[in-house]
Design a protein around this motif. Structure first.
Motif, PDB file in Angstrom:
ATOM      1  N   GLU A 139       0.829  -1.205   0.000  1.00  8.32           N
ATOM      2  CA  GLU A 139       0.000   0.000   0.000  1.00  8.32           C
ATOM      3  C   GLU A 139       0.867   1.260   0.000  1.00  8.32           C
ATOM      4  N   GLN A 140       2.117   1.099   0.398  1.00  4.51           N
ATOM      5  CA  GLN A 140       3.008   2.267   0.497  1.00  4.51           C
ATOM      6  C   GLN A 140       3.841   2.507  -0.751  1.00  4.51           C
ATOM      7  N   TYR A 141       3.730   1.644  -1.718  1.00  4.27           N
ATOM      8  CA  TYR A 141       4.521   1.864  -2.930  1.00  4.27           C
ATOM      9  C   TYR A 141       4.153   3.195  -3.564  1.00  4.27           C
ATOM     10  N   ALA A 142       5.158   3.853  -4.111  1.00  7.67           N
ATOM     11  CA  ALA A 142       4.907   5.062  -4.921  1.00  7.67           C
ATOM     12  C   ALA A 142       5.005   4.665  -6.381  1.00  7.67           C
ATOM     13  N   TRP A 143       4.079   5.181  -7.196  1.00  3.72           N
ATOM     14  CA  TRP A 143       4.033   4.839  -8.624  1.00  3.72           C
ATOM     15  C   TRP A 143       4.438   6.001  -9.510  1.00  3.72           C
ATOM     16  N   THR A 144       4.681   7.126  -8.883  1.00  4.12           N
ATOM     17  CA  THR A 144       5.080   8.308  -9.658  1.00  4.12           C
ATOM     18  C   THR A 144       6.195   9.059  -8.938  1.00  4.12           C
ATOM     19  N   PHE A 145       6.936   9.858  -9.711  1.00  5.68           N
ATOM     20  CA  PHE A 145       7.817  10.883  -9.142  1.00  5.68           C
ATOM     21  C   PHE A 145       7.003  12.157  -9.119  1.00  5.68           C
ATOM     22  N   GLY A 146       6.821  12.710  -7.962  1.00  6.15           N
ATOM     23  CA  GLY A 146       5.928  13.849  -7.799  1.00  6.15           C
ATOM     24  C   GLY A 146       4.519  13.350  -7.548  1.00  6.15           C
ATOM     25  N   GLY A 147       3.723  14.181  -6.898  1.00  5.39           N
ATOM     26  CA  GLY A 147       2.328  13.829  -6.688  1.00  5.39           C
ATOM     27  C   GLY A 147       2.094  12.833  -5.571  1.00  5.39           C
ATOM     28  N   VAL A 148       3.105  12.550  -4.761  1.00  5.75           N
ATOM     29  CA  VAL A 148       2.968  11.586  -3.668  1.00  5.75           C
ATOM     30  C   VAL A 148       3.480  12.241  -2.391  1.00  5.75           C
ATOM     31  N   ALA A 149       2.746  12.049  -1.303  1.00  2.00           N
ATOM     32  CA  ALA A 149       3.170  12.614  -0.023  1.00  2.00           C
ATOM     33  C   ALA A 149       4.389  11.851   0.508  1.00  2.00           C
ATOM     34  N   PRO A 150       5.304  12.529   1.189  1.00  2.00           N
ATOM     35  CA  PRO A 150       6.514  11.857   1.690  1.00  2.00           C
ATOM     36  C   PRO A 150       6.173  10.759   2.685  1.00  2.00           C
ATOM     37  N   ILE A 151       6.941   9.684   2.575  1.00  2.32           N
ATOM     38  CA  ILE A 151       6.725   8.536   3.454  1.00  2.32           C
ATOM     39  C   ILE A 151       7.568   8.666   4.724  1.00  2.32           C
ATOM     40  N   ARG A 152       8.629   9.448   4.630  1.00  2.00           N
ATOM     41  CA  ARG A 152       9.529   9.684   5.760  1.00  2.00           C
ATOM     42  C   ARG A 152      10.260  11.007   5.539  1.00  2.00           C
ATOM     43  N   HIS A 153      10.641  11.643   6.630  1.00  2.00           N
ATOM     44  CA  HIS A 153      11.592  12.750   6.556  1.00  2.00           C
ATOM     45  C   HIS A 153      12.981  12.211   6.863  1.00  2.00           C
TER      46      HIS A 153
END
Lengths: 333, 333, 333, 333
Positions: free
Chosen positions: D11-25
């Motif tokens: 569920e945490q995979y990102a499928w794009t560069f940009g447009g996704v909220a950060p998963i960690r700082h």
């Protein structure tokens, strides 16, 4: 008929296809009366307004929208019919922008040569004569040219969660910059996200095929258009129907791939309309295709594959949507 | 007016531009009445004649010529005016050829996919109706199409000691495959070698822009043409003048380079005709260019940059050669 | 072993592949000791010798040859093994030439920007250190670089009656400009005409991959090479075998087509050597290919597909010709 | 040193560069221990798992991220050093996917030929021998190949409000698919949005240059990396520094534009490091560039311009960041 009127404030401009919340909901069958700002955000008003000083990148080519089309789902076909395009100002502008255009190196057709000089040309509109005037910089050459209004940009939100700059044309439409997008044309676009989220902009008072220097006669536009929806049937590439032609617009690089995409899609359309198998369609298209370029300057290049209806047997595309919209348009004052 | 009549025997066909001894000398101002064989050497006469069996590579696209134009020297401009193009047979042929064409892998757009099926289409000519008939293979679809005769190939010997296959278009003209090369057009070509050594061939009874499958409605042709010479002034790329348009034909790969070459040459032509500096010419062309593709299938792709004379101030290109030839043509029976 | 020694006078230079009578006959199995002039005809000797003044177009890139290989027929495979490449002068030259090169507009990547400045760089050879020295113009930067001699141009006469400028690379080899063409390499070329009519030239004392500015460290060269013939088996594109690698060189535009051609040919070579079917060969190549560019500046661009022998099962290409020539070369003083 | 460990759930995979909220700082100077899923989401586990059935488009090439780098602002340079890449499974997969890859028609290099057959190849990992095994489908050919782990995808969020599929490489990095992205390399990327929002993924156990069929030896990966930040200095294109080389990665179409972009950026880098003016840099690069292709299959093609440090004077790039990170990496167990 439901009528939506909308003229964005600068804060409401959309700068991308996708990634923007809808500004309005519209129902299929609605009439939209819109206003679109020019690609320079109205900032080139005099020949002394040079792009490098007057533009604030990346805030160019503002879009009016996006509009959420009620009931539209991925796989559906959005039908946008342009009833009227009327210049909203008595002037328009064009310019050479450093490292942008077809006959200059760019960020990726990277050259070591210095940028071309920046110049801004202002075209005055003569409404009575329905013309604009080209005025040369380096000589006293002046030329009156017929007005021929069109929209450079018509698009839906892209698939796969992408958001693309309003400078980009691709399968979702976008910045195709084709003179075919004029009053009387119906544009069919794939719906990629719920609501379609289409927007329009980039009015041109006229433009040559290829848009060589990268900017047409850019001007604010009053846009009157009809919106409708066909369930299913999403085309691979944007299609355009007019009273006279069927067209498909491929956008890619290199330019031959843009052409291939549009040709391939027209062969598919022949299959849908006439039951032609791909090889027979390929053969027929070889002998009847018109192939005017749209732009050779944007992030993708766009090539139009166009076929004259007078050469083809009568056929009904998209359940007669174009004819229906034409008739409806005729009733609109 | 001197008249040269010539119809080659198969042994007299030329297969290259350059590298072939002249078949005739002609004086500037002469009228030529020629016959050209079709690109298949007349070997596709039935839908059962498939290219892989009926053609003998590389002996395709036979040229009628070359003609030595007396007095022509490198740097001069050859003017060829097409008075009349009349189909010389009551049928013509088109075909898919393995690994040749715009929507298939080729020897260099190398793919691992198998070749498309070979098919030959025979078009019957209806002289009374001035039409040809497309007959599909895989369904009972038939379509009558207007005749629109043109020459695929018009060229001089290349520079730098090169000899190029008659399948190639480049700065010397050659296999440009543009529908603009029809009766009424004047083609201006650079002379690269003494005598120019031009030849013509590849008659098409009609062709769409792009020539997608690689072969048009290919047919033998009666060609009536005028030949003249302008000292100096050789254009960088082939130019065409008609009563309605000025055009320049760029040929290269990728396709955007073909387009760039034609656009750049038109800007030069604007400079010659109107004294426009390159940036003003670029701007003007951006707003008025037509950009129909010619072919996207040959060894180089060809892109036409075309401008309507009605949009431009009156001007005299090449000392009025086109008008002069038109008038002369009107006197020819 | 028959030995042919030949050093052309300027009148004997060949400027094209094809279209030139043979300068010598050689028997398969012969050793050639040749001299090649540099691509500038030796005319750039000082940094004040600028190309636009010192070169006489199109007389650049003179070839030594062509050689008629006795017994060779179309469809055969010519094997050329480079025993030794030794710089023939104590200096070499490179230059920016107006509208030529990878990071400038050209006649077909036509731009409106002015040409880059012309500059000539002279590289002094330090034989003891086996190096050349780069000396910057605009600063006091100097850099000693290892010598790495290679031949830019190795080719046979083309098929189909063509003659191509010595600046062109294509299926017949020619101006591939790949650093892989060095001592120790065996080049396999298709024979297209009786006698093969191969020539060599364009010595580079070193060159980077891509040859960005269009000219390497250009210098006259002593070339010692072996010539042999394999009946049949002509490859689609030039192939190179070294002790360490197999390679195929595709040349076309756009650059992806050059790459595709070389990749496709290597998959064919895998089939010949290992019986791999095309899809398995495609998969294997995907995981082991090296893909260094050769040139992105010539009339066609050239891309090398290269595979390390250490990754592959032992195999014998062309009946062990490379090993045989290596052994023979070891016996030559 | 701050250490961040993160292994995404599906569920945490990102499928794009940009447009996704950060998963960690993460803070500059941190060590990250990550896990990345393979490009097929782990769904190709057997040769009977074919892409058209086992993959759910567009959900391929899942990214681990994005990470918000504290303090990073547009115009800054993100430095990512790969300390270790270790395969996380004892198998990996590759496949031909319909209308995807370098030697097949695609949606835009649109052909009429049918798709290539789908095949899935499973590579078993031999950890002891640090190898994978290629097993042919159509014959009994098997080949052990050295493991050579790399990351196909490393990128930041793009500029201009765009969000791009994880299949795309461009100025922001992304799916560059270059074998240069291996342990020991430092990648410098422009920061386009506050926080940079970088992510990584697409582990390859090995890959050839060009990635011909479109999929490498795809496998889940344990990624150990260092993150740091340089204020300002954002490069035009992704740069890579190793102990041996400097490199720049251009991504565009056609392929020559990808090459041009990387070459142009390296000339800029020469200017930064050595004060070479552009023409001297162009000349030097011409003679020393390595130019291995990265991919010729993705939405943009990627070309690497690479220079060996041993040929260049000693210089310190990015304030010695690579050396600093190498030293730090040496302290990590």
């Amino acid at each position: 008929m439901e009528v939506v009127e909308f003229s964005p404030t600068p804060e409401q401009y959309a700068w991308t296809f996708g990634g923007v919340a809808p500004i309005r909901h519209v129902r299929p069958g609605s009439l939209l009366r819109l206003w679109t700002e020019d690609a320079f955000c109205g900032n080139l008003r005099d020949i002394t307004d040079l792009p490098s000083r007057a533009l604030t990148m990346p805030f160019v080519n503002p879009q009016t929208g996006p509009f959420y089309v009620d009931g539209s789902e991925p796989g559906d076909t959005l039908a946008l019919h342009f009833v009227d395009l009327t210049p909203a100002r008595d002037w328009a502008a064009s310019a050479t922008i450093p490292f942008f255009g077809g006959l200059t190196g760019t960020d990726r057709t990277a050259m070591l040569q210095p940028a071309l000089d920046e110049r801004t040309w202002i075209y005055h509109v003569n409404s009575a004569r329905n013309s604009v005037e080209f005025v040369a910089h380096a000589s006293d050459f002046r030329l009156e040219l017929p007005m021929s209004p069109m929209l450079g940009t018509v698009g839906t939100a892209p698939a796969a969660g992408e958001a693309r700059s309003s400078l980009v044309p691709d399968t979702f439409g976008g910045n195709m910059d084709t003179p075919e997008m004029r009053a009387g044309a119906t544009c069919f676009l794939a719906v990629n996200v719920p609501g379609a989220l289409f927007s329009v902009g980039d009015g041109h008072y006229r433009q040559g095929e290829g848009e060589a220097c990268g900017t047409a006669v850019e001007g604010a536009m009053h846009v009157t258009m009809l919106v409708d929806l066909i369930k299913g049937g999403a085309p691979a590439w944007p299609r355009i129907e007019t009273d006279d032609h069927l067209a498909s617009v491929g956008s890619s690089r290199p330019l031959e791939d843009a052409w291939r995409a549009g040709q391939r899609d027209m062969i598919s359309w022949f299959g849908e309309l006439y039951g032609l198998d791909p090889l027979d369609g390929y053969q027929l298209l070889t002998q009847i295709s018109e192939a005017p370029l749209a732009n050779v300057v944007d992030a993708n290049y766009s090539s139009v594959t166009k076929v004259a209806k007078r050469l083809l047997p009568t056929a009904t595309a998209y359940q007669g949507m174009h004819q229906k919209m034409r008739q409806l348009a005729a009733t609109i004052g």
